[in-house]
Enzyme design. Structure first.
Site, short mmCIF file in Angstrom:
data_model
loop_
_atom_site.label_atom_id
_atom_site.label_comp_id
_atom_site.label_asym_id
_atom_site.label_seq_id
_atom_site.Cartn_x
_atom_site.Cartn_y
_atom_site.Cartn_z
N GLU A 236 56.84 -16.45 76.78
CA GLU A 236 56.16 -16.87 78.00
C GLU A 236 57.03 -17.79 78.85
OE1 GLU A 236 51.61 -16.24 76.41
OE2 GLU A 236 52.44 -18.27 76.38
N GLU B 34 50.49 -12.84 68.76
CA GLU B 34 49.25 -13.60 68.65
C GLU B 34 48.15 -12.84 67.92
OE1 GLU B 34 51.43 -15.66 72.02
OE2 GLU B 34 51.25 -13.64 71.19
#
Length: 264
Positions: free
Chosen positions: A111, A131
């Site tokens: 990210e 995730e």
């Protein structure tokens, strides 16, 4: 030793995540130091470009420290729901940012690279968002990556926990240049110098116009993401995922929503 190293090269500030023994995970003081460092970079009229990289040869950043996350979630002090489609203020930075990806860029490490304007990767670099393996949602990646990559590629990465090699990322346009590891920082600084030689007023205006297109309806998407993420958290898999990682075992997910109780 500092968790974040800051060096100036002419009109370029280089931020190096300096936790190679933890795969440059974003624990310790990394995030607070990066937020403060970027704010200072923004205020400095003599600095035009920021380069973000990681120490060592293996990792740009492995993202959040899951052992620290396990402790926070168990105590109920924090849950991993991104309240802002930004990380460390990178997306909001009005000056040019370059990610020099020197190895794996996973979860929040991915990210950080997403939030930069330009991505240069070493040949051994790769990208991933794992995730779903730990029971929660990606934040910036689930909101922004579909705006940067083909939707099928994003689905494959985020739903299966798949990897994207530097070569694949360059072919798909996510990475703008791939170079040998020993040439990475040199290449990033040359790219930064190309930007620094231009009219900084024109550079600023060009970036703002492009980002308006990239971020269109992002606030609405963020509200939808938060609603979905909070529902996922109710299932409780978040408590299991980071603990399983910390204990080096396979997670035992419930894979179901809590039962509905109407109070009668």
């Amino acid at each position: 030793m500092a968790d974040l190293l800051v060096e100036k090269h002419g009109h370029t500030t280089v931020f190096t995540i300096n936790r190679p023994e933890r795969m440059n995970s974003l624990g310790g003081t990394v995030m607070a130091d990066l937020v403060a460092g970027l704010a200072e970079f923004q205020r400095d009229p003599d600095q035009y470009v920021a380069v973000i990289t990681g120490a060592g040869d293996k990792a740009f950043s492995a993202g959040a420290d899951l052992k620290e996350m396990a402790a926070r979630t168990e105590g109920g002090s924090a849950v991993p729901v991104s309240r802002d489609p930004d990380i460390a203020g990178l997306a909001a930075c009005e000056k040019v940012t370059i990610a020099a990806v020197n190895g794996l860029a996973v979860a929040a490490g991915l990210e950080i690279s997403i939030s930069c304007d330009i991505r240069i990767a070493s040949e051994n670099a790769w990208f991933g968002a794992f995730e779903v393996e730990h029971g929660f949602l990606a934040g910036v990646a689930v909101n922004i990556l579909p705006r940067l990559l083909p939707i099928g590629t994003v689905m494959d990465m985020l739903l299966t926990g798949g990897r994207l090699t530097a070569e694949e990322a360059q072919r798909l346009g996510f990475v703008q240049q791939m170079v040998p590891r020993e040439k990475l920082l040199e290449t990033a600084l040359k790219k930064a110098e190309m930007v620094a030689r231009k009219s900084q007023v024109a550079v600023w205006g060009t970036k703002q116009a492009i980002k308006f297109w990239r971020d269109a309806l992002l606030a609405e998407q963020q509200r939808h993401y938060e609603a979905v993420a909070h529902r996922v958290l109710l299932a409780g898999d978040l408590l299991e995922g980071p603990h399983a990682f910390a204990e080096k075992r396979e997670p035992k997910f419930r894979n179901q929503w809590p039962s509905v109780y109407d109070g009668r």
